[in-house]
Write an enzyme that holds these catalytic residues in place. Sequence first.
Site, PDB file in Angstrom:
ATOM      1  N   ASP A 187      54.054  12.695  47.970  1.00 43.25           N
ATOM      2  CA  ASP A 187      55.074  14.407  47.852  1.00 43.25           C
ATOM      3  C   ASP A 187      54.624  15.115  48.857  1.00 43.25           C
ATOM      4  O   ASP A 187      53.104  15.078  49.339  1.00 43.25           O
ATOM      5  CB  ASP A 187      55.795  14.836  47.101  1.00 43.25           C
ATOM      6  CG  ASP A 187      57.068  15.244  47.556  1.00 43.25           C
ATOM      7  OD1 ASP A 187      56.840  16.269  48.415  1.00 43.25           O
ATOM      8  OD2 ASP A 187      57.504  14.168  46.249  1.00 43.25           O
ATOM      9  N   HIS A 256      58.741  15.378  52.797  1.00 40.57           N
ATOM     10  CA  HIS A 256      57.711  15.128  52.188  1.00 40.57           C
ATOM     11  C   HIS A 256      56.337  15.147  51.946  1.00 40.57           C
ATOM     12  O   HIS A 256      55.936  13.690  51.567  1.00 40.57           O
ATOM     13  CB  HIS A 256      58.243  14.621  50.686  1.00 40.57           C
ATOM     14  CG  HIS A 256      59.599  16.142  49.723  1.00 40.57           C
ATOM     15  ND1 HIS A 256      59.283  16.804  48.679  1.00 40.57           N
ATOM     16  CD2 HIS A 256      61.007  15.053  49.905  1.00 40.57           C
ATOM     17  CE1 HIS A 256      60.457  17.372  48.699  1.00 40.57           C
ATOM     18  NE2 HIS A 256      61.982  16.198  49.320  1.00 40.57           N
ATOM     19  N   GLU A 320      65.519  15.531  52.304  1.00 37.96           N
ATOM     20  CA  GLU A 320      65.430  17.091  52.585  1.00 37.96           C
ATOM     21  C   GLU A 320      63.953  17.077  53.780  1.00 37.96           C
ATOM     22  O   GLU A 320      62.745  17.481  53.226  1.00 37.96           O
ATOM     23  CB  GLU A 320      64.862  17.602  51.412  1.00 37.96           C
ATOM     24  CG  GLU A 320      65.140  17.714  50.095  1.00 37.96           C
ATOM     25  CD  GLU A 320      65.065  18.308  48.683  1.00 37.96           C
ATOM     26  OE1 GLU A 320      66.101  18.690  47.762  1.00 37.96           O
ATOM     27  OE2 GLU A 320      64.149  17.620  48.642  1.00 37.96           O
TER      28      GLU A 320
END
Length: 743
Positions: A187, A256, A320
Amino acid sequence: MKITPIRIIPAPKNLKQLPGELIISEGVKIVDKSDRELSKESHYLAQKLSRILPEEKILFEEHKSPNNQKNIELRLTNNFDEKNSEAYSLYVHENKVLIKAGHPAGIFYGIQTFLQLLPAEVFSRQQNYPKETIAIPCLKIEDKPRFQYRGMHLDVVRHFFPVSFVKRYIDYLAYHKLNTLHLHLTDDQGWRIEIKKYPKLTKIGSVRKETIIGKTNQYDGKPYGGYYTQEEIREIVTYAQENHITVIPEIEMPGHAVAALAAYPQYSCTDGPFEVRTRWGISQDILCAGKDSTYIFIKNILKEVMDLFPSKYIHIGGDEAPKDRWENCPDCQQKMAELGLEDEEELQSHFIEEVGKFLNQHNRKLIGWDEILEGGIPEGATVMSWRGVQGGLRAAHQDHDAIMVPYSHLYFDGYQADPAIEPLAIGYWAPLKKVYNFQPIPEQLDQNQKQHILGVEATLWTEYISTPGYAEYMLMPRMSALSEIAWSPKNNRDWYSFSDRLQKQYKRYMAMEANFRIPTPQIDDMIVLDNASTVEIESSIDIGKIHYTLDGSKPSLGSPVYDDPINIDDHTLLKASTFLPNGRSSSVVNSKIMLNNNAPGGYSYGLEYKYYEDNFNSFKELENEIPRLTGSTYYFNIGDLKRRPDNFTFQFSGYLNIEKAGQYTFYLTSDDGSQLIINEKIVAETPVYIQQPITGSIYLEKGQHPITINLEDIGGAEGLHLEYESSDLPRQEIAPWNFVHKK
């Protein structure tokens, strides 16, 4: 016939209790009826039994055995259940136990059920022989899981966990009949897996220079890192396989990915430089989808990942991923033009499709969060529906498989109770009963579409979960609810039955030395009495005792034990906590007990409120807005007053009664933005997502002072807490009888 309650979690498909008991006093013999195919399962069972029986009393026999010993037979049977390799049957007779299945996995789950019939000490870490004879009720169980995919997620990026804890995590999954560990390895805040072709991923990407402290804007100033070597990954995978658990790795892309870009910035749109992120949230910097070299980079990483993980699925995240960099990247825009793509969403779809094709070439399947649906989903991909169930619905309608992971119910980093009394969490609201009541298959799907819902998974993101004990607290007992959702037939699920069976589960958790959440004493947080009376407290757990105080102090083992109703003859702040025999205690519950017959003339206790089903740029906008609801309340009981799960605003107003003039300091805490106004002056104001007390001081004369408290909620945690102190008053919660409003 003596009836012994059968408290098994998850509830079996079919259970019939039979007359009699099997008594174990001399020892047992484990009989493997399948030519050593069940050697691992036999020794697993023996290791558990050694906690409650001397090892010399646990014998093995591979084929035939006389009936003068208490035998536990493990037997593989052809065509037992050709459609479900995890199905099993368990028979307990007065002279033997028989566990049958068509596959070792079924035997393993039969063993898990059998162990729950034994004393809780069978789950101890060390030998703990029961003082009494072991009696097992005779019964017949035929069982199999409802869903083929029963998963639990672990984020080892935000906070890193050693191999020893990952193995313990696997033990918990196995005990709860979960069969998949979803390991989140990369991440923005760290890269946690060794990739030999790209050593800087761990040399640079595994360490962040510091970490944000809780929900503040402060940092700890300490480097934080850690990663698993490839040998350690193999060790984890092997251990999981021995427990019939598949480990699915997650390598996040295209978003990420800042930790990867900190090590190899050439695979970004801007060429960096980057630092491993030190705070949570979403970064605008993601992998460049326009450079061919990015795809080579990703595929080389995945080659090594696939060599380490034999799982059918490889998780690539896909969530995201802001498109700002792609919109301004010449390489990305050129790639879009070459492929005839209309927008950046289609570019993400192309990116995911390229990765999916590569995985398919290696006989693997792509799985990702529900954002992979945006712009079109690659053929054969499986969706993890986390933003509710809509992603799963969309996937099923498009004939794609889906796994339900809605944050509203199955994000175990969310609060289990009132944020004011619980450890810091991310903000979601997922108490045990809400988790248990989740139904994975939406009714609006037809029968064919329902087949695409493969199962469920709960997540444990670790932004605020920094230790193994903290992780266990957030996992259990919610993992018990997850296991029953995933395993038990829908018609066998019942909250009241589950709550009863959970009492035995708590004893097993204690034997495991698990740091499970202890249920708090049950008492209303606000009790209004017209006259002096008594109040009662109920316990939600059979073991332990409730200790309480009436002076505002925190209960301890030296505080009074609750045995009988408590006499109340004045305004009282009652605090109570459950203490287990091992000394651990639950969170402290607060009950504000108020006598309503002595309010000042012309006033009523409490505050008036206005409720708005929206958020605003500024609380000043409330002056021109019409509230959805109005009324009065004794305190900030937001959960009882709101009408929607999140994204709402409250305004509380009235008067604060001050007994003695002086300089007062106020402590305002909320999960999202809030504001305290006294005498038309803003005393304290909290920013959104910063959950720490914000202080403010003001001089107040004796008497009543106009007060307004504004709160906006984003995400549903709904926390609001107000304390004060002065030179004569220790810091304490403002009691509801200090608030009044005009009648």
